[in-house]
Motif scaffolding. Sequence first.
Motif, PDB file in Angstrom:
ATOM      1  N   HIS A 180      -4.561   5.722   3.091  1.00  0.00           N
ATOM      2  CA  HIS A 180      -3.591   5.179   2.202  1.00  0.00           C
ATOM      3  C   HIS A 180      -2.115   5.313   2.461  1.00  0.00           C
ATOM      4  O   HIS A 180      -1.308   4.086   2.547  1.00  0.00           O
ATOM      5  CB  HIS A 180      -3.790   5.897   0.847  1.00  0.00           C
ATOM      6  CG  HIS A 180      -3.118   4.942  -0.420  1.00  0.00           C
ATOM      7  ND1 HIS A 180      -3.253   5.621  -1.542  1.00  0.00           N
ATOM      8  CD2 HIS A 180      -2.529   3.932  -0.602  1.00  0.00           C
ATOM      9  CE1 HIS A 180      -2.537   4.806  -2.391  1.00  0.00           C
ATOM     10  NE2 HIS A 180      -2.028   3.923  -1.915  1.00  0.00           N
ATOM     11  N   HIS A 223       0.525   1.937   3.728  1.00  0.00           N
ATOM     12  CA  HIS A 223       1.837   1.926   3.148  1.00  0.00           C
ATOM     13  C   HIS A 223       2.812   1.829   4.398  1.00  0.00           C
ATOM     14  O   HIS A 223       3.806   1.045   4.282  1.00  0.00           O
ATOM     15  CB  HIS A 223       2.478   2.800   2.192  1.00  0.00           C
ATOM     16  CG  HIS A 223       1.821   2.679   0.874  1.00  0.00           C
ATOM     17  ND1 HIS A 223       2.787   2.486  -0.235  1.00  0.00           N
ATOM     18  CD2 HIS A 223       0.899   2.644   0.265  1.00  0.00           C
ATOM     19  CE1 HIS A 223       1.966   2.192  -1.212  1.00  0.00           C
ATOM     20  NE2 HIS A 223       0.828   2.302  -0.961  1.00  0.00           N
ATOM     21  N   HIS A 255      -3.135  -4.255   1.375  1.00  0.00           N
ATOM     22  CA  HIS A 255      -2.682  -3.189   0.379  1.00  0.00           C
ATOM     23  C   HIS A 255      -1.713  -3.952  -0.478  1.00  0.00           C
ATOM     24  O   HIS A 255      -2.132  -3.456  -1.617  1.00  0.00           O
ATOM     25  CB  HIS A 255      -2.073  -1.734   0.967  1.00  0.00           C
ATOM     26  CG  HIS A 255      -2.329  -0.842  -0.068  1.00  0.00           C
ATOM     27  ND1 HIS A 255      -3.325  -0.332  -1.066  1.00  0.00           N
ATOM     28  CD2 HIS A 255      -1.316   0.228  -0.595  1.00  0.00           C
ATOM     29  CE1 HIS A 255      -3.109   0.666  -1.560  1.00  0.00           C
ATOM     30  NE2 HIS A 255      -2.043   0.887  -1.579  1.00  0.00           N
ATOM     31  N   HIS A 296      -0.981  -3.783  -4.880  1.00  0.00           N
ATOM     32  CA  HIS A 296       0.304  -3.361  -5.621  1.00  0.00           C
ATOM     33  C   HIS A 296       0.819  -4.538  -6.471  1.00  0.00           C
ATOM     34  O   HIS A 296       1.912  -4.422  -7.139  1.00  0.00           O
ATOM     35  CB  HIS A 296       1.261  -2.763  -4.666  1.00  0.00           C
ATOM     36  CG  HIS A 296       0.930  -1.213  -4.199  1.00  0.00           C
ATOM     37  ND1 HIS A 296       1.515  -0.365  -4.817  1.00  0.00           N
ATOM     38  CD2 HIS A 296      -0.126  -0.610  -3.517  1.00  0.00           C
ATOM     39  CE1 HIS A 296       1.172   0.811  -4.618  1.00  0.00           C
ATOM     40  NE2 HIS A 296       0.278   0.595  -3.550  1.00  0.00           N
ATOM     41  N   HIS A 331       2.720   5.449  -8.818  1.00  0.00           N
ATOM     42  CA  HIS A 331       2.389   5.012  -7.393  1.00  0.00           C
ATOM     43  C   HIS A 331       2.640   3.397  -7.449  1.00  0.00           C
ATOM     44  O   HIS A 331       2.821   2.887  -6.416  1.00  0.00           O
ATOM     45  CB  HIS A 331       0.919   5.277  -7.005  1.00  0.00           C
ATOM     46  CG  HIS A 331       0.571   4.682  -5.732  1.00  0.00           C
ATOM     47  ND1 HIS A 331       1.268   5.319  -4.677  1.00  0.00           N
ATOM     48  CD2 HIS A 331      -0.157   3.832  -5.202  1.00  0.00           C
ATOM     49  CE1 HIS A 331       0.716   4.733  -3.371  1.00  0.00           C
ATOM     50  NE2 HIS A 331      -0.084   3.490  -3.726  1.00  0.00           N
TER      51      HIS A 331
HETATM   52 ZN   LIG Z   1      -0.687   2.333  -2.398  1.00  0.00          ZN
END
Ligand SMILES: [Zn+2]
Length: 265
Positions: A101, A105, A114, A118, A195
């Motif tokens: 993860h 990012h 990803h 988000h 997050h």
């Molecule tokens: Zn994330």
Amino acid sequence: MDVLNLKAFLITALIFVPIEHLFALRPRQKIVRKAFLNDLIYALFNGAPITLGLIATTTLATGMLGWLVPGFVGAAISSQPVWLQVIEIIVIADIGFYFAHRAFHAIPFLWHFHAIHHSIEELDWLAGHRVHPVDQVLTKSASFVPIYLLGFSGESIVLFAFIFHAHALLLHANVRLNIGPLRWLIASPQFHHWHHANERVAYDKNFAGQLSLIDVAFGTMYLPGKTVPARYGVDDAIPSNYIEQLAYPLVPRGRVNETPSANDA
Ligand SMILES: [Zn+2]
Ligand SMILES: [Zn+2]
């Protein structure tokens, strides 16, 4: 989508819709909210490519790397009680999840996959399904490959997969859930909502999938009291429908109308 998938989805909806109604974090957020249909498509159709991809990566990895773990190690691991194996799996799998993860990012090419997850602006249990298959296959491989290699029993892996899925939906749910001091050990909805915050102070924090303790250990925990973010999402210009979102990471960057985000850095 098969009948089993639809049945599981309806049971999940029957559980989470009343929970969100009773313990709503944002009571005025509607069930049929912005991007509802898009996230419904993810919930019903995205599971098959993820499962197929995961079968491919775990089969390939265990075929190539299976020799690393001697047979007696696997036999000892799988002979433990199932509950103990599940606890061990959660720890091992979440360390793998955490680093995969973080990589999604930190590395711009991976972030474009990803960023789809988000792009959620209204969090609820259904929104948790909005994940790019490439993102999910690679992140879940980081969890599942080590546990397959170590030889955990099939029963404990299936139980873990069920717990992980239920926990993931709860983390995204529109619920206010106070778990007290346990929040420093177990990932809570508040932990994962931060997050998803589109607030600079919370960028690149709370990466764990199940154990917030991993973020505590690596200095990436952000949990300010009982507060929750004012807004979710990203500044990246993410398209709004399923097909375009699947294609988004692969479109040559020059053609994508992008606003640089701190997450890209
Ligand atoms: Zn994330
Ligand atoms: Zn999420």
